[in-house]
Design a protein around this motif. Structure first.
Motif, PDB file in Angstrom:
ATOM      1  N   SER A 195      -0.961   2.524 -16.335  1.00 20.92           N
ATOM      2  CA  SER A 195      -1.176   1.258 -16.735  1.00 20.92           C
ATOM      3  C   SER A 195      -2.277   0.841 -16.041  1.00 20.92           C
ATOM      4  N   CYS A 196      -3.362   1.952 -15.854  1.00 20.86           N
ATOM      5  CA  CYS A 196      -4.725   1.749 -15.333  1.00 20.86           C
ATOM      6  C   CYS A 196      -4.409   1.215 -13.692  1.00 20.86           C
ATOM      7  N   GLY A 197      -3.405   1.866 -13.194  1.00 20.43           N
ATOM      8  CA  GLY A 197      -3.088   1.241 -11.730  1.00 20.43           C
ATOM      9  C   GLY A 197      -2.337   0.057 -11.645  1.00 20.43           C
ATOM     10  N   GLN A 198      -2.231  -0.651 -12.587  1.00 22.17           N
ATOM     11  CA  GLN A 198      -1.555  -2.157 -12.474  1.00 22.17           C
ATOM     12  C   GLN A 198      -0.066  -2.120 -12.512  1.00 22.17           C
ATOM     13  N   ASN A 199       0.486  -1.481 -11.332  1.00 22.31           N
ATOM     14  CA  ASN A 199       1.869  -1.026 -11.618  1.00 22.31           C
ATOM     15  C   ASN A 199       2.453  -1.452 -10.175  1.00 22.31           C
ATOM     16  N   CYS A 200       3.491  -2.075  -9.992  1.00 16.67           N
ATOM     17  CA  CYS A 200       3.912  -2.675  -8.789  1.00 16.67           C
ATOM     18  C   CYS A 200       4.588  -1.349  -7.772  1.00 16.67           C
ATOM     19  N   ALA A 201       4.907  -0.265  -8.506  1.00 13.38           N
ATOM     20  CA  ALA A 201       5.372   0.976  -7.977  1.00 13.38           C
ATOM     21  C   ALA A 201       4.421   1.968  -8.035  1.00 13.38           C
ATOM     22  N   GLY A 202       2.806   1.569  -8.034  1.00 13.28           N
ATOM     23  CA  GLY A 202       2.032   2.486  -8.269  1.00 13.28           C
ATOM     24  C   GLY A 202       1.632   2.997  -6.721  1.00 13.28           C
ATOM     25  N   ALA A 203       1.068   4.144  -6.713  1.00 14.64           N
ATOM     26  CA  ALA A 203       0.662   4.985  -5.446  1.00 14.64           C
ATOM     27  C   ALA A 203      -0.552   4.357  -5.043  1.00 14.64           C
ATOM     28  N   GLU A 204      -0.752   4.003  -3.797  1.00 15.59           N
ATOM     29  CA  GLU A 204      -2.103   3.455  -3.343  1.00 15.59           C
ATOM     30  C   GLU A 204      -2.934   4.504  -2.321  1.00 15.59           C
ATOM     31  N   ARG A 205      -1.995   5.368  -1.765  1.00 20.21           N
ATOM     32  CA  ARG A 205      -2.530   6.098  -0.661  1.00 20.21           C
ATOM     33  C   ARG A 205      -1.950   7.489  -0.895  1.00 20.21           C
ATOM     34  N   PHE A 206      -3.086   8.690  -1.134  1.00 22.19           N
ATOM     35  CA  PHE A 206      -2.368   9.775  -1.079  1.00 22.19           C
ATOM     36  C   PHE A 206      -2.586  10.640   0.006  1.00 22.19           C
ATOM     37  N   ILE A 207      -1.398  10.916   0.839  1.00 25.63           N
ATOM     38  CA  ILE A 207      -1.688  11.543   2.040  1.00 25.63           C
ATOM     39  C   ILE A 207      -1.020  13.086   1.933  1.00 25.63           C
ATOM     40  N   VAL A 208      -2.008  14.102   2.089  1.00 28.18           N
ATOM     41  CA  VAL A 208      -1.809  15.337   1.583  1.00 28.18           C
ATOM     42  C   VAL A 208      -1.980  16.439   2.644  1.00 28.18           C
ATOM     43  N   ALA A 209      -0.885  17.246   2.804  1.00 31.68           N
ATOM     44  CA  ALA A 209      -1.075  18.444   3.951  1.00 31.68           C
ATOM     45  C   ALA A 209      -2.267  19.208   3.919  1.00 31.68           C
ATOM     46  N   GLU A 210      -2.859  19.385   4.939  1.00 33.21           N
ATOM     47  CA  GLU A 210      -4.279  19.677   5.065  1.00 33.21           C
ATOM     48  C   GLU A 210      -4.717  21.165   4.317  1.00 33.21           C
ATOM     49  N   ARG A 211      -3.418  22.039   4.369  1.00 31.92           N
ATOM     50  CA  ARG A 211      -3.514  23.240   3.602  1.00 31.92           C
ATOM     51  C   ARG A 211      -3.557  23.038   2.079  1.00 31.92           C
ATOM     52  N   LEU A 212      -3.274  22.084   1.520  1.00 32.70           N
ATOM     53  CA  LEU A 212      -2.902  21.787   0.151  1.00 32.70           C
ATOM     54  C   LEU A 212      -3.939  20.942  -0.313  1.00 32.70           C
ATOM     55  N   PHE A 213      -4.660  20.312   0.445  1.00 30.34           N
ATOM     56  CA  PHE A 213      -5.550  18.995   0.005  1.00 30.34           C
ATOM     57  C   PHE A 213      -6.708  19.685  -0.983  1.00 30.34           C
ATOM     58  N   GLU A 214      -7.268  20.508  -0.764  1.00 28.00           N
ATOM     59  CA  GLU A 214      -8.384  20.837  -1.549  1.00 28.00           C
ATOM     60  C   GLU A 214      -8.036  21.239  -3.116  1.00 28.00           C
ATOM     61  N   GLU A 215      -6.889  21.854  -2.969  1.00 29.54           N
ATOM     62  CA  GLU A 215      -6.383  22.233  -4.379  1.00 29.54           C
ATOM     63  C   GLU A 215      -5.913  21.289  -5.087  1.00 29.54           C
ATOM     64  N   PHE A 216      -5.215  20.262  -4.341  1.00 27.21           N
ATOM     65  CA  PHE A 216      -4.367  19.030  -4.798  1.00 27.21           C
ATOM     66  C   PHE A 216      -5.606  18.129  -5.511  1.00 27.21           C
ATOM     67  N   VAL A 217      -6.747  18.019  -4.631  1.00 30.59           N
ATOM     68  CA  VAL A 217      -7.861  17.362  -5.403  1.00 30.59           C
ATOM     69  C   VAL A 217      -8.621  17.885  -6.560  1.00 30.59           C
TER      70      VAL A 217
ATOM     71  N   LYS B  66       0.746  -1.255   0.069  1.00 27.61           N
ATOM     72  CA  LYS B  66      -0.057   0.026  -0.062  1.00 27.61           C
ATOM     73  C   LYS B  66       0.765   1.105   0.123  1.00 27.61           C
ATOM     74  N   ASP B  67       1.527   1.680  -1.254  1.00 25.85           N
ATOM     75  CA  ASP B  67       2.419   2.621  -1.485  1.00 25.85           C
ATOM     76  C   ASP B  67       1.821   3.890  -1.013  1.00 25.85           C
ATOM     77  N   ALA B  68       2.471   4.782  -0.122  1.00 22.78           N
ATOM     78  CA  ALA B  68       1.853   6.038   0.252  1.00 22.78           C
ATOM     79  C   ALA B  68       2.759   7.230  -0.688  1.00 22.78           C
ATOM     80  N   PHE B  69       1.986   7.833  -1.009  1.00 17.69           N
ATOM     81  CA  PHE B  69       2.400   9.272  -1.609  1.00 17.69           C
ATOM     82  C   PHE B  69       2.054  10.346  -0.896  1.00 17.69           C
ATOM     83  N   ILE B  70       3.174  10.948  -0.288  1.00 16.22           N
ATOM     84  CA  ILE B  70       3.059  11.968   0.843  1.00 16.22           C
ATOM     85  C   ILE B  70       3.384  13.270   0.244  1.00 16.22           C
TER      86      ILE B  70
END
Length: 451
Positions: free
Chosen positions: A328-350, A303-307
């Motif tokens: 590759s439609c998410g079928q990647n062994c190095a793909g990111a599974e969880r995106f944890i974003v600083a609260e201040r940036l979260f809305e713009e990131f999304v 469950k790779d985290a993208f911080i």
């Protein structure tokens, strides 16, 4: 062309990175020019991939058959033989005899074998990408990166650096043994077994193959039943390369089949084993190999985290995040599974991610139009992704885009999906998705959230 698709991808993201496509194009050009200039004395292989793809029988002749088809269109390629345990053990025995001869080979001969494979890859990259895309469902641009560029880089590193790391190394013998000399020597282990997945059909064969043969070993590779068609095409390339380099014909063999064939490879007497796949199957492989103390190398799911921290440049980060989620439609062994974003940036990131995800084009990877996302490869995988999304929504998560299986039609498709509000207690929090789902959550302290 690859250049055109890379430019389209960059323009589609529209994140202020106009230099990405030209940079990648320049890197590809320099790499391939270097290979071409040094490859004029390297034998060319007389293998036509377009001829090899037509040879599968169109009807199953027995129950021991593998149905091969395009996961994006469900068009059948034909049927391939599913090997029995006895056949796998026989292949291992033949490869062992070949390895005893090959271990005496010089590094010059081993380099030549790799150069032959590299030259073929460079000269036939478009066909390799198309074959891999048809068998795995990935877009051609993802095949260019993952199948061709990554494979070329690894082969070239072995050619340039491999011998240096296999030479004997001096070691200190210590004060008590001052009258002795000590050194480390590297010797071939014999036969390497590899069980590889379906998501990068060409790379996943060449990756263990090149390292094993350069170290003086034979190798037997069990491919996924979902990538059998392309593996049989690539076996022809391998056979021709072995012949051109003067290597034994049984030095590299590909095993096709189901669980029986994979189990036979694990327990059939190989000297070292490589497994790439799910954690659950990895446990079983390690348990079976332990009975004979066979050394095992495991590359498993997670469950790779993208911080995303507070000082992040979202114009740059968003492009990388989208690739991590949807390549590759998410079928990647190095793909990111969880995106944890600083609260201040979260809305713009999304917002940035949703804006791009809504424009991504999905369809058959080898079709006429430009495609950003292809299909899922395994039957039932799209339905599994839907179960994880439904469970998350039922427990409070919110789908911002996608999140619903397409209407009944051809192909194993699941749309690019972004969900927020993922929390503990949801299956998607714990289980690997391996699909095109970006799960985002905000955190006052992203690193603290992970630690």
């Amino acid at each position: 062309s690859t250049e055109y698709k890379l430019k389209e991808w960059t323009m589609e993201l529209d994140l202020g990175l106009p230099w990405v496509a030209p940079l990648v194009t320049v890197v590809l050009a320099i790499t391939f020019l270097a290979v071409w200039r040094r490859g004029r004395d390297i034998p060319a292989l007389d293998v036509r991939l377009e001829d090899a793809v037509r040879d599968l029988p169109r009807k199953a002749s027995s129950s021991h058959q593998i149905r091969c088809y395009d996961p994006a269109t469900l068009d059948e390629f034909g049927y391939a033989h599913a090997m029995s345990a006895a056949e796998v053990r026989d292949i291992i025995a033949k490869t062992r005899l070949a390895s005893k001869e090959w271990k005496k080979s010089s590094f010059a001969q081993r380099r030549m074998l790799l150069k032959i494979l590299l030259k073929f890859t460079v000269e036939n990259q478009a066909d390799i990408c198309r074959v891999s895309a048809l068998d795995s469902g990935k877009p051609l641009v993802d095949a260019s990166f993952g199948e061709v560029l990554g494979t070329c880089e690894k082969i070239w590193w072995l050619v340039a650096e491999g011998e240096r790391y296999l030479r004997p190394e001096r070691r200190s013998s210590g004060y008590m043994m001052f009258y002795k000399k000590a050194r480390v020597e590297y010797h071939p282990v014999g036969v390497v077994g590899a069980i590889v997945p379906w998501n990068y059909p060409f790379h996943n064969i060449l990756n263990p193959l090149t390292a094993a043969v350069f170290a003086g070993n034979g190798v037997v590779i069990k491919v996924s039943e979902h990538a059998t068609w392309s593996a049989l095409v690539y076996q022809r390339v391998i056979d021709a390369a072995l012949a051109a380099a003067g290597a034994p014909p049984d030095l590299v063999r590909i095993v096709t089949g189901f669980g029986e064939a994979g189990s036979a490879l694990v327990t059939g007497g190989v000297d070292k084993l490589i497994f790439v796949g799910s954690t659950a199957i990895g446990h079983k492989v390690l348990e079976a190999a332990a009975t004979t103390l066979t050394p095992v190398v495991l590359e498993l799911g997670g469950k790779d985290a993208f911080i995303v921290l507070e000082d992040a440049d979202l114009a740059t980060v968003t492009a990388t995040a989208l690739r991590g989620a949807f390549q590759s439609c998410g079928q990647n062994c190095a793909g990111a599974e969880r995106f944890i974003v600083a609260e201040r940036l979260f809305e713009e990131f999304v917002q940035r991610c949703v804006a791009v995800a809504g424009k991504l084009r999905q369809g058959p990877a080898a079709g006429e139009g430009v495609v950003d996302c292809g299909s899922m490869c395994m039957p039932g995988q799209a339905e599994k992704v839907q179960e994880l999304v439904d469970d998350a929504v039922a427990k409070g998560a919110k789908v911002l885009i996608g999140g619903r299986l397409p209407a009944a039609g051809k192909g194993h498709f699941y749309p690019p999906t972004i969900i927020t509000g993922v929390a503990q207690g949801m299956r998607i929090w714990e289980e690997e998705v391996f699909g095109p789902v970006m799960s985002g959550e905000s955190a006052c302290s992203p690193l603290g959230r992970v630690l």
